[in-house]
Write an enzyme that holds these catalytic residues in place. Structure first.
Site: not given
Length: 472
Positions: A202-205, A374, A395-396, A96
């Site tokens: 998971h995303f596409l931003e 998000m 990582h986040g 990931c």
DNA sequence: ATGTGC
């Protein structure tokens, strides 16, 4: 769990039997109340008992509870000293990771076409659990190509350009992948999912650069204030999940043969040099390549949409995984040793001058891509020289509430409305899916990144904010 | 994270 402050951003869990090394928690004082309540620090201590572990069992400021190993953890074992590899130290979503693209377009230029871009991305991006993909692999040779050569194979098949590969960790493909070590069931699950987002976090931003902290490095990375970017966060879907499940079972059964005892069954492991260890690393590399091909296909899809709607092209800044084990050479007690470095919810961050960097990044270090929760900011960081934890960082944002708790906290509220009120366009995801990912369920990404920088793990380069998000 | 949960 008792934490001893070693410096303002570094806390120690003292070694006590059966730990082989101490635990180290990188965090700011202000983050401590949000850390460890979930039992993740007990996991740090448990990881410290693994055969061959060197230096310390590390966790980053975004630490939270994971399967056996904490998410946000880094653990390295000495291969020649019977060091182990553990599927739990990589996680279920093998490789990931995050890919960042820059558009030759500013936010002001995008605004009038934002809705059309978002509609285009929503339509073209397969997402959600088991919902199809941008690329249906045609038979065993396509499957083997993806598992062996990752993004490289995707580019070869027309889903990208050669330059993309120079800007990927491992140039787009992790070596020593062994498709033969991947079960038929894993391949069956994965064959129809290359080029799909998945679900969860998971995303596409679509994002815009709002802050540049280091002008020189940002320029080399290709980032400038006001610039539109696309961030893709996804992994190896059902394929990686199945491989993890397969090898946890296999290693559980193998452990008595190597006389390995672990305090938690979820820490199942085998020596790196054993047949089980080698098979896992070969299968894991295959899943890592699958995840890279996945991000390459989503790049291709985003390019088609941006080109059609805005005329803009998209260039790769970098692609880096945050769930992976790698055989790397590091100094341990003044000696160069071959180590199996597990990073689970932790990102490799190579310093300037590292030989694995492409020439154009050599002087500035590796781009490190950190997605926020998000609706919040994301960061681009870079590796620094002399850093602890085997050249790794966070990582986040890292969860503070479980998915279930997050849904409960959002009861009576509309997560979609909250995003729209912040002028963030949203496509996809159920109400429940959005509720699970609301910022209240996560730590503050600004505080997490500040702590990693304070701990000397990396340096800030740029900050990006979300403009539109496509969720699984 | 996940053909999403005992």
């Amino acid at each position: 769990m008792d934490l001893v402050e070693e410096s303002p951003y570094r806390f120690r869990i003292d070694r006590r039997d059966p730990m082989r090394v101490p635990g180290v928690v990188f965090a700011a004082e202000a983050l401590l109340p949000e850390i460890g309540a979930d039992g993740s620090l007990e996991q740090v201590a448990a990881v410290a008992t693994l055969p061959g572990i060197v230096d310390a069992s590390f966790v980053m400021p975004d630490v939270h509870l994971g399967y056996g190993f904490p998410i946000g953890g880094v653990a390295a074992t000495d291969v020649a000293a019977g060091g182990v590899v553990s599927p739990g130290g990589v996680g279920f979503d093998i490789s990931c990771g995050v890919r960042l693209l820059t558009a030759d377009l500013d936010l002001a230029g995008l605004r009038p076409r934002l809705d059309a871009v978002m509609d285009g991305l929503a339509e073209a991006t397969p997402r959600g659990a088991g919902r199809g993909a941008a690329w249906h692999l045609a038979g065993r040779s396509d499957v083997d190509g993806v598992l062996r050569d990752g993004s490289r194979y995707a580019v070869q098949r027309g889903f990208g350009v050669e330059r993309d590969l120079a800007r990927c960790e491992d140039q787009g493909a992790l070596g020593d992948a062994d498709p033969g070590a991947v079960s038929d069931r894993a391949i069956e699950r994965g064959a129809k999912q290359v080029g799909s987002l998945g679900s969860g976090n998971h995303f596409l931003e679509v994002q815009a650069v709002t802050e540049v902290y280091d002008q020189r490095v940002a320029e080399v990375f290709g980032l400038r204030p006001g610039q539109v970017c696309v961030m893709i966060h996804c992994g190896s879907r059902g394929l990686g999940h199945q491989i993890c499940a397969d090898y946890v079972r296999r290693m559980e059964r193998a452990m008595p043969r190597y006389d390995i005892q672990v305090p938690d069954r979820q820490l199942a492991c085998a020596p790196v040099s054993s047949p089980e260890g080698q098979a896992y690393l070969g299968a894991m590399a295959a899943a890592a390549n699958y995840a890279r091909a996945n991000r390459q296909l989503l790049t291709h899809v985003a390019r088609l949409v941006f080109r059609r709607v805005t005329g803009a092209g998209l260039d790769v800044v970098y692609d880096v995984s945050h769930n992976q084990a790698k055989i790397e050479t590091h100094g341990v007690d003044g000696e160069r040793r071959s180590l199996c470095v597990h990073r689970k919810g932790a990102t490799r961050a190579l310093p300037p001058g590292h030989p694995d960097l492409p020439a154009e990044l050599g002087e500035v270090g590796q781009p490190v891509l950190i997605p926020g929760s998000m609706g919040t900011a994301s960061y681009v960081l870079t590796g620094v020289s002399g850093a602890p934890a085997f050249a790794s960082t966070c990582h986040g944002a890292g969860r503070v509430r479980s998915r279930k708790q997050a849904v409960r906290a959002e009861r009576g509220q509309d997560p979609r409305e909250q995003l729209v009120a912040q002028n963030i366009a949203v496509r996809g995801a159920s109400r429940r899916g959005l509720a699970e990912e609301m910022p209240t369920a996560y730590k503050d990404i600004d505080a997490v990144v500040e702590a990693t920088e304070g701990a000397g793990l990396c340096r800030k380069v740029a900050r990006l904010v979300p403009i539109g998000v496509v969720k699984g």
